[in-house]
Design an enzyme around this catalytic site. Structure first.
Site, mmCIF file in Angstrom:
data_model
loop_
_atom_site.group_PDB
_atom_site.id
_atom_site.type_symbol
_atom_site.label_atom_id
_atom_site.label_comp_id
_atom_site.label_asym_id
_atom_site.label_seq_id
_atom_site.Cartn_x
_atom_site.Cartn_y
_atom_site.Cartn_z
ATOM 1 N N HIS A 7 0.848 -1.194 0.000
ATOM 2 C CA HIS A 7 0.000 0.000 0.000
ATOM 3 C C HIS A 7 0.880 1.239 0.000
ATOM 4 C CE1 HIS A 7 -2.353 3.180 2.326
ATOM 5 N NE2 HIS A 7 -2.956 3.092 1.150
ATOM 6 N N SER A 8 0.633 2.140 -0.949
ATOM 7 C CA SER A 8 1.259 3.463 -0.974
ATOM 8 C C SER A 8 2.787 3.360 -0.952
ATOM 9 C CB SER A 8 0.714 4.285 0.199
ATOM 10 O OG SER A 8 1.011 5.641 0.059
ATOM 11 N N TYR A 9 3.453 3.999 0.046
ATOM 12 C CA TYR A 9 4.909 3.911 0.158
ATOM 13 C C TYR A 9 5.377 2.462 0.212
ATOM 14 C CZ TYR A 9 9.385 3.566 2.588
ATOM 15 O OH TYR A 9 10.675 3.206 2.948
ATOM 16 N N GLY A 64 4.970 0.151 -1.582
ATOM 17 C CA GLY A 64 5.414 -0.346 -2.870
ATOM 18 C C GLY A 64 6.912 -0.237 -3.073
ATOM 19 N N HIS A 124 -7.666 6.861 -0.382
ATOM 20 C CA HIS A 124 -6.349 6.230 -0.383
ATOM 21 C C HIS A 124 -6.183 5.190 0.720
ATOM 22 C CE1 HIS A 124 -2.131 5.971 -1.384
ATOM 23 N NE2 HIS A 124 -1.750 6.360 -0.180
#
Length: 352
Positions: free
Chosen positions: A188-190, A192, A331
């Site tokens: 999720h988000s960062y 990655g 998000h």
């Protein structure tokens, strides 16, 4: 063919009747034998337990109300999975959500369930995946939600030298020390960024990768490269003004799109600062992340930069092993839409 049918509620009775009308012989089981009266009256036979039923049939079908019922019938005492030595196809289906269906092929109990590793976003922790993880575990999937060094319950380890490589090593360590294989790796988000880096080492233990509104970097890119100069400058200013120059302080959870006041307050109580080095560090090779089967789950609205959204959409169009799904959520879908996200994660198991 003799078919086993478990759970004869309102929907199950209709399905069983259709099978009998088509000429199939049924062996049935239900918590209440009286629920099977119609089926037995049409020539069906009764089994006292799911295990007994499985021993007598060539195919098992169910129509169960909850994921807990599926788990009990499949893996509980006298469950159908007790017949591990038999090669009996089965489909354990709930009447609630598609995500709670379990497809089983014999030998049933010998199959190690696919596991999930859920990697959180920036300034979050494993806590963010709590609701999704509990749902996946209810479905019988081993689930891990590690917290990256310096964040969440590991905030006491916060120090300036923590960088992207630290977080990559965190994930590799989870695979090594938990002896993981055939898992669905979810970013999720960062998250990655460390997932893309760790894939270089753990790709052979990963069934598929799911990118939930997550960065999917190319070699040599940093988070600040991906989010663009304006947002990078804002975060650098946050670090200079409120983070002693080396960490990015927390933001109000509304920035990620949350709107419920109670949810915002809860997330604000959990988020922690993150070393700016993790955003500045450029990642090494990411070829495995780009070649491995996967799914991108795009939030609508998304917090990813437009260039990244376009890049992942383009890959989904050109790569038959990379799939795109959209979830109508901010998000933070693991917080606002855990049922819908769980369903998409379970679906991704087959995306290979």
């Amino acid at each position: 063919m003799e078919i086993g049918f478990i759970s004869l509620g309102a929907m199950g009775r209709g399905m069983a009747a259709s099978l009998q009308n088509a000429g199939h012989d049924l062996v049935v089981n239900d918590l209440r034998k009286e629920s099977a009266a119609d089926c037995l009256g049409r020539g069906g036979s009764w089994a006292e337990t799911p295990h007994e039923l499985a021993s007598r049939v060539e195919l098992i079908l169910t129509s169960l109300p909850t994921s807990q019922d599926v788990e009990a019938v499949v893996r509980g005492d006298d469950g159908v999975a007790e017949l591990a030595e038999e090669d009996i196809p089965a489909c354990a289906v709930t009447t609630r959500r598609a995500a709670y269906n379990v497809r089983l092929g014999g030998p049933m109990a010998k199959q190690q369930p696919t596991g999930f590793v859920l990697v959180h976003g920036g300034r979050h922790g494993g806590w963010a995946w709590r609701d999704v993880a509990s749902r996946l575990r209810d479905l019988g999937y081993p689930t891990y939600r590690p917290t990256l060094t310096g964040l969440g319950e590991r905030a006491h380890l916060l120090r300036s030298e923590i960088g992207l490589e630290t977080h990559i090593n965190d994930l590799v360590g989870v695979f090594e020390y938990e002896d993981l294989s055939d898992v669905v790796l979810v970013a999720h988000s960062y998250g990655g960024m460390p997932v893309a880096g760790a894939m270089q080492q753990v790709f052979d233990r990963v069934r598929t990768v799911v990118w939930v509104d997550a960065h999917l970097p190319r070699e040599g890119e940093s988070v600040f490269d991906l989010i663009g100069d304006e947002r990078a400058a804002q975060m650098k200013a946050m670090a200079a003004e409120g983070g002693e120059g080396w960490y990015v302080p927390t933001s109000d959870a509304s920035w990620w799109g949350l709107s419920d006041p109670d949810q915002i307050a809860w997330v604000n109580s959990k988020t922690t600062p993150q070393p700016i080095k993790t955003y500045l560090d450029k990642i090494g090779p990411t070829g495995r992340a780009w070649s491995h089967p996967g799914t991108t789950i795009e939030c609508n609205p998304s917090r990813l930069p437009a260039v990244e959204v376009a890049r992942q959409r383009a890959r989904a169009e050109s790569d038959p092993h990379f799939h795109r799904r959209v979830i109508a959520a901010c998000h933070e879908p693991m917080l606002t839409h855990p049922d819908e996200l769980t369903e998409l994660l379970v679906e991704a198991i087959e995306n290979r």
